[in-house]
Design a protein around this motif. Sequence first.
Motif, PDB file in Angstrom:
ATOM      1  N   UNK A  72       0.799  -1.250  -0.012  1.00 54.04           N
ATOM      2  CA  UNK A  72      -0.070  -0.035   0.052  1.00 54.04           C
ATOM      3  C   UNK A  72       1.012   1.132  -0.050  1.00 54.04           C
ATOM      4  N   UNK A  73       1.603   1.467   0.788  1.00 53.44           N
ATOM      5  CA  UNK A  73       2.377   2.805   1.044  1.00 53.44           C
ATOM      6  C   UNK A  73       3.461   2.924   0.071  1.00 53.44           C
ATOM      7  N   UNK A  74       4.087   1.524  -0.326  1.00 57.29           N
ATOM      8  CA  UNK A  74       4.991   1.365  -1.373  1.00 57.29           C
ATOM      9  C   UNK A  74       4.370   1.820  -2.703  1.00 57.29           C
ATOM     10  N   UNK A  86      13.942   3.003  -2.207  1.00 51.35           N
ATOM     11  CA  UNK A  86      13.562   2.384  -0.984  1.00 51.35           C
ATOM     12  C   UNK A  86      12.161   1.661  -1.073  1.00 51.35           C
ATOM     13  N   UNK A  87      11.186   2.294  -1.529  1.00 47.03           N
ATOM     14  CA  UNK A  87       9.977   1.682  -1.629  1.00 47.03           C
ATOM     15  C   UNK A  87      10.062   0.494  -2.754  1.00 47.03           C
ATOM     16  N   UNK A  88      10.738   0.372  -3.571  1.00 43.73           N
ATOM     17  CA  UNK A  88      10.947  -0.750  -4.700  1.00 43.73           C
ATOM     18  C   UNK A  88      11.628  -1.875  -3.917  1.00 43.73           C
ATOM     19  N   UNK A  89      12.549  -1.563  -2.988  1.00 48.25           N
ATOM     20  CA  UNK A  89      13.293  -2.587  -2.402  1.00 48.25           C
ATOM     21  C   UNK A  89      12.217  -3.599  -1.565  1.00 48.25           C
ATOM     22  N   UNK A  90      11.295  -2.821  -0.840  1.00 54.13           N
ATOM     23  CA  UNK A  90      10.163  -3.476  -0.098  1.00 54.13           C
ATOM     24  C   UNK A  90       9.185  -4.065  -1.092  1.00 54.13           C
ATOM     25  N   UNK A  91       8.911  -3.590  -2.097  1.00 51.28           N
ATOM     26  CA  UNK A  91       7.975  -4.115  -3.274  1.00 51.28           C
ATOM     27  C   UNK A  91       8.739  -5.285  -3.788  1.00 51.28           C
ATOM     28  N   UNK A  92      10.048  -5.267  -3.969  1.00 48.63           N
ATOM     29  CA  UNK A  92      10.592  -6.449  -4.598  1.00 48.63           C
ATOM     30  C   UNK A  92      10.484  -7.509  -3.687  1.00 48.63           C
ATOM     31  N   UNK A  93      10.898  -7.389  -2.618  1.00 53.78           N
ATOM     32  CA  UNK A  93      10.758  -8.621  -1.691  1.00 53.78           C
ATOM     33  C   UNK A  93       9.212  -8.999  -1.431  1.00 53.78           C
TER      34      UNK A  93
END
Length: 155
Positions: A72-74, A86-93
């Motif tokens: 959601x936030x990412x 940084x958002x994409x690191x979380x989304x990739x995971x």
Amino acid sequence: MRETIHSFFSQISRPFGRESVILLLRMWLGLIMIYHGSDKLFRNFDPFTTHLTTFGIPLSKFVSSFFTVSQFAGGALLFLGLFTRPALVCIVLTVFSAVVEALFFVNYDPFSRKGELAFTYTIISFALLVSGPGLYSLDHYLSRFKQTEEHDEHL
């Protein structure tokens, strides 16, 4: 005909074309992530936690919270082009975990609907992580603003 095709590809490969493609991919993936995250965040969070628990994932409440917020936030940050990497690191995971789920827990078929979508989201996320937010992003605007401030301080 050949010159027309060559002209077309030379036009879209210019910076405006490339930047427009990055913008399109970034906003589309952001919307997809917002949709999937909001479904978990605002409807019912518990089934997702239970779903992770059935696979024996430790700390399933924490993991499901991380994935939900990442989506959601990412997704919102990605859509805006703000804190994009940084958002994409979380989304990739997050989306890669869906690949692992499709391959090892659900149906062991990478070309199933779930596996195919998870792979697609992972590839787009990784490509955007490598390419960066692009010119049409708040990250780019803020970096230019910061450079201007630094330049003014040196004068």
